[in-house]
Scaffold this motif. Structure first.
Motif, short mmCIF file in Angstrom:
data_model
loop_
_atom_site.label_atom_id
_atom_site.label_comp_id
_atom_site.label_asym_id
_atom_site.label_seq_id
_atom_site.Cartn_x
_atom_site.Cartn_y
_atom_site.Cartn_z
N ILE A 190 0.86 -1.18 0.00
CA ILE A 190 0.00 0.00 0.00
C ILE A 190 0.89 1.23 0.00
N GLY A 191 0.86 1.95 -1.10
CA GLY A 191 1.65 3.15 -1.23
C GLY A 191 0.79 4.37 -0.99
N GLY A 192 1.45 5.49 -0.73
CA GLY A 192 0.70 6.71 -0.49
C GLY A 192 1.39 7.92 -1.07
N GLY A 193 0.60 8.90 -1.44
CA GLY A 193 1.13 10.16 -1.92
C GLY A 193 0.21 11.28 -1.49
N VAL A 194 0.78 12.43 -1.14
CA VAL A 194 0.00 13.57 -0.66
C VAL A 194 0.45 14.83 -1.37
N ILE A 195 -0.50 15.56 -1.92
CA ILE A 195 -0.25 16.89 -2.47
C ILE A 195 -1.00 17.88 -1.60
N SER A 196 -0.28 18.84 -1.03
CA SER A 196 -0.87 19.85 -0.16
C SER A 196 -0.59 21.23 -0.73
N ASN A 197 -1.65 21.98 -0.99
CA ASN A 197 -1.52 23.31 -1.58
C ASN A 197 -0.68 23.25 -2.86
N SER A 198 -0.95 22.22 -3.66
CA SER A 198 -0.31 21.99 -4.97
C SER A 198 1.14 21.56 -4.88
N VAL A 199 1.63 21.21 -3.68
CA VAL A 199 3.02 20.79 -3.50
C VAL A 199 3.04 19.35 -3.01
N LEU A 200 3.84 18.50 -3.67
CA LEU A 200 4.00 17.12 -3.25
C LEU A 200 4.76 17.08 -1.92
N ILE A 201 4.16 16.43 -0.93
CA ILE A 201 4.81 16.31 0.37
C ILE A 201 5.81 15.15 0.32
N GLN A 202 7.09 15.48 0.57
CA GLN A 202 8.13 14.45 0.52
C GLN A 202 8.94 14.35 1.81
N GLY A 203 8.86 15.35 2.66
CA GLY A 203 9.62 15.28 3.90
C GLY A 203 11.05 15.74 3.72
#
Length: 309
Positions: free
Chosen positions: A145-158
């Motif tokens: 199970i993979g995940g990806g998050v875009i917040s305020n048009s920016v990919l969250i990568q840490g």
């Protein structure tokens, strides 16, 4: 066929899977001009896997020599600064492998590397189910199970590009372990192997594929339907927490298990609603991803066009 006559830029995009290497030549408007697929052959070891990957890129480049770079979605946490993959749980490549440098040197092209789930959410946000949405969360449901998050048009990568490993949210302190060795995490409890394990325990010890459980559910098998409802509850707890944390407008569900969403979504949505703040749930849509197996390829290509300007 050669694509040198096209005025739009093209990129070579690769979805690096544990079973297959799927490649494409993608135009800047999202049109897939050419596809190729090769077996990964992970059981034969790292040298074979890397040789297959490089040859696929070389063969695609021969058809589109003007391509500006390679976009690569890999099944591993990736440090976005240096292109080093921390670990490959389901592929026989070494830990801390500098995959961007390795591919770039051998193919003589710039390479942009993303975790495969990050590539998928980028594709869906570009021309898929989240087009025009600034805050998106995506889960890819399959062997892992993979995940990806875009917040305020920016990919969250840490800080190191290893963030948003949503599949490894720990939901139980005990229980089975996932491929990365984390016990009781979402991936261990709700991925395709988890479905198989549950089916072997409650339905038929000879079941070896989650598709068999899906087929039984389609025929109205109560036991199979209950397994998918149980999977929905586990996913709903996790997604409810993700909604609390990230406040997305859209939660997308994709991957090889997404065909079973007709059986998963009712219990998933009920559980997510009960788990998160009502206002946050009301502001969010949980739905199926649109691009299917092309999401990762298109996201990898898009990252080339947006990075290599």
């Amino acid at each position: 066929m050669c694509y040198t006559e096209h005025t739009m830029r093209t990129a070579i995009a690769i979805d690096f899977g544990g079973t297959f290497l799927k490649g494409a030549i993608v135009r800047e408007d999202g049109t897939i001009l050419e596809r190729e697929q090769r077996p990964t052959e992970s059981a034969k070891g790292a040298d074979t896997v890397l040789a297959n990957l490089v040859q696929l890129i070389v063969d695609l480049r021969a058809k589109a020599p003007e391509s500006i770079g390679v976009g690569l979605g890999v099944p591993a946490p990736i440090n976005h600064r240096d292109g080093v993959a921390a670990t490959f749980p389901n592929v026989s490549l070494p830990d801390n492998f500098p995959i961007r440098e390795y591919i770039s040197q051998r193919c003589e092209l710039p390479v942009v590397v993303h975790n495969d789930a990050n590539a998928a959410v980028l594709g869906e946000a570009w021309i898929g189910a989240a087009h025009g949405v600034t805050d998106v969360l995506m889960l890819t449901l399959g062997t892992g199970i993979g995940g990806g998050v875009i917040s305020n048009s920016v990919l969250i990568q840490g800080a190191d590009g290893l963030g948003a490993e949503l599949g490894h949210m720990r939901l139980r302190m005990d229980g089975p372990a996932c491929g990365a060795g984390v016990s009781g995490c979402l991936e261990a409890l709700a991925s395709a192997p988890a479905v198989v394990r549950m089916a072997q325990e409650t339905l038929d010890a000879t079941i070896t594929d989650s598709r068999q459980v899906y087929d039984r559910a389609k025929m109205g098998d109560d036991g199979a339907l209950q397994i998918w409802r149980d999977i929905g509850v586990v996913l709903g707890v996790a997604i409810g927490n993700y909604i609390n944390i990230f406040n997305p407008r859209v939660v997308l569900l994709g991957g090889n298990m997404s065909d079973a969403l007709e059986f998963i979504l009712p219990s998933l949505c009920d559980t997510a609603r009960a788990t998160c703040y009502p206002a946050l749930y009301k502001a969010c849509t949980i739905t199926r991803a649109k691009l299917g197996n092309d999401a990762g390829i298109l996201g990898a290509a898009h990252s080339v066009f947006t990075t290599l300007v």
